[in-house]
Design an enzyme around this catalytic site. Structure first.
Site, PDB file in Angstrom:
ATOM      1  N   SER A  65      10.088  15.478  45.209  1.00 22.30           N
ATOM      2  CA  SER A  65      11.233  16.536  44.392  1.00 22.30           C
ATOM      3  C   SER A  65      10.984  16.213  42.960  1.00 22.30           C
ATOM      4  O   SER A  65      11.405  17.222  42.257  1.00 22.30           O
ATOM      5  CB  SER A  65      12.415  16.451  44.723  1.00 22.30           C
ATOM      6  OG  SER A  65      12.620  15.615  45.191  1.00 22.30           O
ATOM      7  N   ASP A 123       6.796   9.881  50.019  1.00 28.12           N
ATOM      8  CA  ASP A 123       6.703  11.164  50.567  1.00 28.12           C
ATOM      9  C   ASP A 123       5.309  10.914  50.100  1.00 28.12           C
ATOM     10  O   ASP A 123       4.721  10.382  48.985  1.00 28.12           O
ATOM     11  CB  ASP A 123       6.811  12.168  49.141  1.00 28.12           C
ATOM     12  CG  ASP A 123       8.150  13.267  49.748  1.00 28.12           C
ATOM     13  OD1 ASP A 123       8.001  13.231  51.280  1.00 28.12           O
ATOM     14  OD2 ASP A 123       8.824  13.877  49.251  1.00 28.12           O
ATOM     15  N   GLU A 157      16.025  19.604  57.292  1.00 30.18           N
ATOM     16  CA  GLU A 157      16.281  19.863  56.108  1.00 30.18           C
ATOM     17  C   GLU A 157      16.624  21.259  56.231  1.00 30.18           C
ATOM     18  O   GLU A 157      15.762  22.400  57.252  1.00 30.18           O
ATOM     19  CB  GLU A 157      15.406  19.724  54.584  1.00 30.18           C
ATOM     20  CG  GLU A 157      16.188  20.935  53.455  1.00 30.18           C
ATOM     21  CD  GLU A 157      15.358  20.135  52.528  1.00 30.18           C
ATOM     22  OE1 GLU A 157      14.773  20.596  51.135  1.00 30.18           O
ATOM     23  OE2 GLU A 157      13.988  19.899  52.132  1.00 30.18           O
TER      24      GLU A 157
END
Length: 332
Positions: free
Chosen positions: A84, A123, A229
């Site tokens: 992100s 990630d 999520e």
């Protein structure tokens, strides 16, 4: 003759002595030196112990040394180096644009901070494993080798029926000993195939069933945790109750084992008008920053900063006078 014997004996003993010294030095080096000892950091076993005790887990993203220091000093359980950062820190319009090499730079920056115990999860950005399992494993090795503080990788996984490749990739990672945290539900790297950034499993019961099956499969193949999520509260709670590994929710309610938020969202690090519904904004640092910078600009223009005697350094009068005399004498 005797002196020759004495000399040979001395040389022989000296050689032996040197050998002993070098041998002891080598033993000391290999037995007691080793790699630099890092400050205590939570292990996966520590996180699982907290999970087994029913204590909610806290996880926050960080993208550089400074933000990592904030997360660590707050004593958060987990620190996520999320892709992100592409949108929150680097100005990209999507996480899919983030180059792997650029992401690695930030991983190393985060891991240089050792101010606290947070377990570091990294990630696997879009494009780092989609071309093939062997390529993905190679990139996974590279990411883990960036720092000993990288404890786990996080991989976004689509619904089991549609994304068997990623499930197999995760299985191959787990079988090789990589600690993997899965990420299901709304997976930003696959937002286009999901129809955008939308809640998952809330319209069709079969979609919720698919989420459940995916979570169970990922646990079965070896994932030690999974992120849920943008999943309805009830569905996320149901899945959590039927897994034996921790779930980390983001927009999944308080029935998960822990929570994760993006640092820039929760602290208001950038002027964002529309935050996701699940974000709690704890501060608005961007407003404070803007106010401070405007005040700085005004102070500079009004010559209020720097203030003589407060922000300046002194020089003795005789030293200064001599400095001026030299300049004037030499007509410089």
């Amino acid at each position: 003759m005797n002196s020759m014997i004495f000399t040979r004996s001395l040389l022989s003993n000296t050689s032996t002595l040197r050998g002993i010294v070098w041998k002891r030095a080598a033993i000391r080096f290999y037995s007691s030196q080793g790699p630099k000892k890092l400050p205590p950091q939570y292990s996966i076993l520590d996180i699982k112990k907290k999970y087994s005790q029913g204590i909610p887990l806290s996880m926050v993203t960080a993208y550089d040394y400074i933000s990592a220091s904030w997360v660590n000093k707050a004593q958060c359980d987990l620190l996520l180096i999320g892709d992100s950062l592409a949108m929150t820190s680097l100005g990209y319009s999507s996480t899919t644009e983030l180059p792997l090499d650029e992401f690695k730079y930030h991983v190393k920056s985060v891991c240089r901070n050792q101010d606290g115990p947070a377990l570091v999860v990294c990630d696997m950005p879009f494009g780092s494993f989609e071309a093939g399992i062997s390529q993905g494993i190679s990139n996974a090795i590279d990411l883990m080798k960036l720092s000993p503080r990288v404890t786990s990788l996080k991989v976004e996984v689509g619904p089991l029926a549609q994304d068997q490749y990623t499930v197999e990739f995760v299985k191959q990672l787990c079988s090789r000993g990589f600690p993997v945290m899965a990420h299901i539900g709304l997976t930003p790297q696959r937002a286009n195939s999901l129809g955008g950034f939308k809640v998952q499993g809330n319209k069709d019961p079969m979609n919720a069933v698919e989420l459940y099956k995916t979570a169970k499969k990922l646990q079965e193949i070896g994932c030690w945790s999974t992120v849920l999520e943008a999943v309805p509260h009830k569905v996320a709670t149901y899945i959590t109750q039927r897994l034996s590994i921790p779930t980390i929710g983001i927009g999944a309610g308080d029935g998960t084992s822990g929570q994760v938020l993006v640092l820039s969202d929760m602290l208001g690090l950038q002027p964002t008008e529309h935050l996701p519904k699940f974000v709690k904004k704890y501060d608005s640092i961007v407003d404070q920053v803007n106010t401070s910078l405007e005040q700085y600009k005004n102070d500079v223009e009004a010559r209020k900063f720097p203030e003589t005697g407060v922000h300046t350094f002194k020089i003795k009068d005789d030293v200064y006078d001599e400095f001026v005399q030299i300049i004037e004498k030499e007509n410089l």
